[in-house]
Design an enzyme around this catalytic site. Structure first.
Site, PDB file in Angstrom:
ATOM      1  N   HIS A 185      40.896  37.542  44.523  1.00  0.00           N
ATOM      2  CA  HIS A 185      41.985  37.393  45.515  1.00  0.00           C
ATOM      3  C   HIS A 185      41.397  37.261  46.922  1.00  0.00           C
ATOM      4  CE1 HIS A 185      45.761  37.801  43.369  1.00  0.00           C
ATOM      5  NE2 HIS A 185      45.332  38.873  42.706  1.00  0.00           N
ATOM      6  N   HIS A 207      38.896  40.947  39.569  1.00  0.00           N
ATOM      7  CA  HIS A 207      40.212  40.321  39.772  1.00  0.00           C
ATOM      8  C   HIS A 207      40.586  40.374  41.257  1.00  0.00           C
ATOM      9  CE1 HIS A 207      44.521  39.566  38.407  1.00  0.00           C
ATOM     10  NE2 HIS A 207      44.701  40.002  39.653  1.00  0.00           N
ATOM     11  N   GLU A 208      40.386  41.542  41.857  1.00  0.00           N
ATOM     12  CA  GLU A 208      40.740  41.694  43.287  1.00  0.00           C
ATOM     13  C   GLU A 208      39.771  40.935  44.186  1.00  0.00           C
ATOM     14  OE1 GLU A 208      43.544  42.737  43.508  1.00  0.00           O
ATOM     15  OE2 GLU A 208      43.711  43.904  41.662  1.00  0.00           O
ATOM     16  N   CYS A 213      48.850  39.995  36.757  1.00  0.00           N
ATOM     17  CA  CYS A 213      48.646  40.016  38.209  1.00  0.00           C
ATOM     18  C   CYS A 213      49.976  40.338  38.885  1.00  0.00           C
ATOM     19  CB  CYS A 213      48.144  38.650  38.673  1.00  0.00           C
ATOM     20  SG  CYS A 213      47.919  38.556  40.466  1.00  0.00           S
ATOM     21  N   LEU A 214      49.952  41.233  39.849  1.00  0.00           N
ATOM     22  CA  LEU A 214      51.198  41.628  40.516  1.00  0.00           C
ATOM     23  C   LEU A 214      51.857  40.454  41.246  1.00  0.00           C
ATOM     24  CD1 LEU A 214      50.132  45.135  41.889  1.00  0.00           C
ATOM     25  CD2 LEU A 214      51.443  44.611  39.816  1.00  0.00           C
ATOM     26  N   GLN A 257      47.501  40.080  48.973  1.00  0.00           N
ATOM     27  CA  GLN A 257      48.712  40.184  48.143  1.00  0.00           C
ATOM     28  C   GLN A 257      49.839  40.915  48.851  1.00  0.00           C
ATOM     29  OE1 GLN A 257      46.443  41.691  44.544  1.00  0.00           O
ATOM     30  NE2 GLN A 257      48.121  40.598  43.565  1.00  0.00           N
ATOM     31  N   GLY A 269      45.410  47.713  40.626  1.00  0.00           N
ATOM     32  CA  GLY A 269      44.585  47.209  41.716  1.00  0.00           C
ATOM     33  C   GLY A 269      45.430  46.342  42.631  1.00  0.00           C
TER      34      GLY A 269
HETATM   35  C1  LIG Z   1      43.060  43.851  34.928  1.00  0.00           C
HETATM   36  S1  LIG Z   1      42.959  43.538  36.615  1.00  0.00           S
HETATM   37  C2  LIG Z   1      44.674  43.562  37.099  1.00  0.00           C
HETATM   38  C3  LIG Z   1      44.871  43.922  38.516  1.00  0.00           C
HETATM   39  C4  LIG Z   1      46.250  43.604  38.998  1.00  0.00           C
HETATM   40  N1  LIG Z   1      46.274  43.763  40.396  1.00  0.00           N
HETATM   41  C5  LIG Z   1      46.626  42.778  41.245  1.00  0.00           C
HETATM   42  O1  LIG Z   1      47.169  41.743  40.978  1.00  0.00           O
HETATM   43  C6  LIG Z   1      47.283  44.527  38.380  1.00  0.00           C
HETATM   44  O2  LIG Z   1      47.417  45.667  38.768  1.00  0.00           O
HETATM   45  N2  LIG Z   1      48.042  44.008  37.402  1.00  0.00           N
HETATM   46  C7  LIG Z   1      49.052  44.780  36.707  1.00  0.00           C
HETATM   47  C8  LIG Z   1      50.077  43.841  36.049  1.00  0.00           C
HETATM   48  C9  LIG Z   1      48.400  45.647  35.644  1.00  0.00           C
HETATM   49  O3  LIG Z   1      47.325  45.309  35.146  1.00  0.00           O
HETATM   50  N3  LIG Z   1      49.057  46.758  35.297  1.00  0.00           N
HETATM   51  C10 LIG Z   1      48.575  47.619  34.243  1.00  0.00           C
HETATM   52  C11 LIG Z   1      49.329  48.936  34.227  1.00  0.00           C
HETATM   53  O4  LIG Z   1      50.725  48.733  34.084  1.00  0.00           O
HETATM   54  C12 LIG Z   1      48.707  46.922  32.885  1.00  0.00           C
HETATM   55  O5  LIG Z   1      47.980  47.317  31.979  1.00  0.00           O
HETATM   56  O6  LIG Z   1      49.557  46.008  32.745  1.00  0.00           O
HETATM   57 FE   LIG Z   2      46.199  39.688  41.043  1.00  0.00          FE
END
Ligand SMILES: CSCC[C@H](NC=O)C(=O)N[C@@H](C)C(=O)N[C@@H](CO)C(=O)O
Ligand SMILES: [Fe+2]
Length: 222
Positions: free
Chosen positions: A197, A193-194, A151-152, A108, A103
């Site tokens: 943000h 989560h989004e 979180c990215l 972001q 997501g």
């Molecule tokens: C569980 S909601 C996480 C959403 C997040 N997006 C924005 O910050 C996100 O994509 N985080 C990644 C670290 C994530 O969850 N990635 C997955 C697939 O690799 C994971 O299971 O770690």
């Molecule tokens: Fe995030």
């Protein structure tokens, strides 16, 4: 995999430096951020529409890492549903997949508007690509579940977060068409989560005290 949304809604296609130890605890942040999120101040800006300039971007997009101030800025509503918005959505999916995300919210990538994309499978060409513009949350379940979130904008940091299992959402699609959807499980988790943000709220502010204590040493500010 069963579809979450009707097909017309699917989109085809560290920090070095000083430790946070200088700051007593996350409530410092909560105090700061919630003061800037008082109902009057925040809802007024949420009703403000983005200008074309607010939606300008350069590809490839880069993920803003905490403590980038863009993560705390107010996010304007989108009122123009043009090719630029479609391109922004495409670029958001690109950077989300490249960074192993499931997501991503517009702030972001430094664009302070009410837009998020997600795909619970996290692989291009698999699962569903979901795009939500100007989302609003309706009903949430009282039942809450715990999930170990990452979180990215916080590379390498994970922590358990408790959130409602189910949410009902009203939003616009990338063409500006209004729709409602009920989500549960991982899609509901990603959405919330989004959605946080889009309100300038970061996942560590949702963690229980003991969880936050376990990651606070990794939260460092430049
Ligand atoms: C569980 S909601 C996480 C959403 C997040 N997006 C924005 O910050 C996100 O994509 N985080 C990644 C670290 C994530 O969850 N990635 C997955 C697939 O690799 C994971 O299971 O770690
Ligand atoms: Fe995030």
């Amino acid at each position: 995999m069963a579809s979450i949304l009707p097909s017309h809604l699917l989109h085809h296609h560290h920090l070095r430096c000083s430790a946070l130890a200088a700051i007593p605890n996350r409530f410092f942040y909560l105090t700061l951020s919630s003061s800037s999120r008082t109902k009057s101040a925040f809802s007024a800006s949420q009703n403000e529409f983005a200008s074309l300039g607010d939606l300008e971007f350069e590809a490839p997009l880069k993920i803003a890492k905490y403590p980038d101030p863009k993560l705390r800025k107010k996010n304007k509503r989108i009122g123009t549903f043009d090719d630029n918005l479609k391109k922004l959505v495409d670029e958001m999916f690109d950077v989300m997949y490249e960074t192993d995300g499931i997501g991503l919210s517009a702030p972001q990538v430094g664009i302070n508007v009410q837009l998020m994309v997600f795909n619970p499978v996290g692989e291009r060409g698999e699962g569903e690509e979901i795009v939500l513009v100007n989302p609003r949350v309706g009903k949430r379940s009282l039942n809450r579940t715990i999930y170990n979130e990452g979180c990215l904008s916080f590379p390498g940091i994970r922590g358990d977060v408790k959130r409602p299992e189910y949410v009902k959402i009203d939003a616009l699609d990338v063409k500006g068409k209004r729709f409602s959807v009920s989500l549960s499980g991982l899609p509901a988790r990603i959405f919330q989560h989004e959605f946080d943000h889009l309100q300038g709220i970061l996942f560590f502010e949702r963690m229980a005290d003991e969880v936050f204590d376990s990651i606070r040493g990794q939260l460092q500010v430049c």
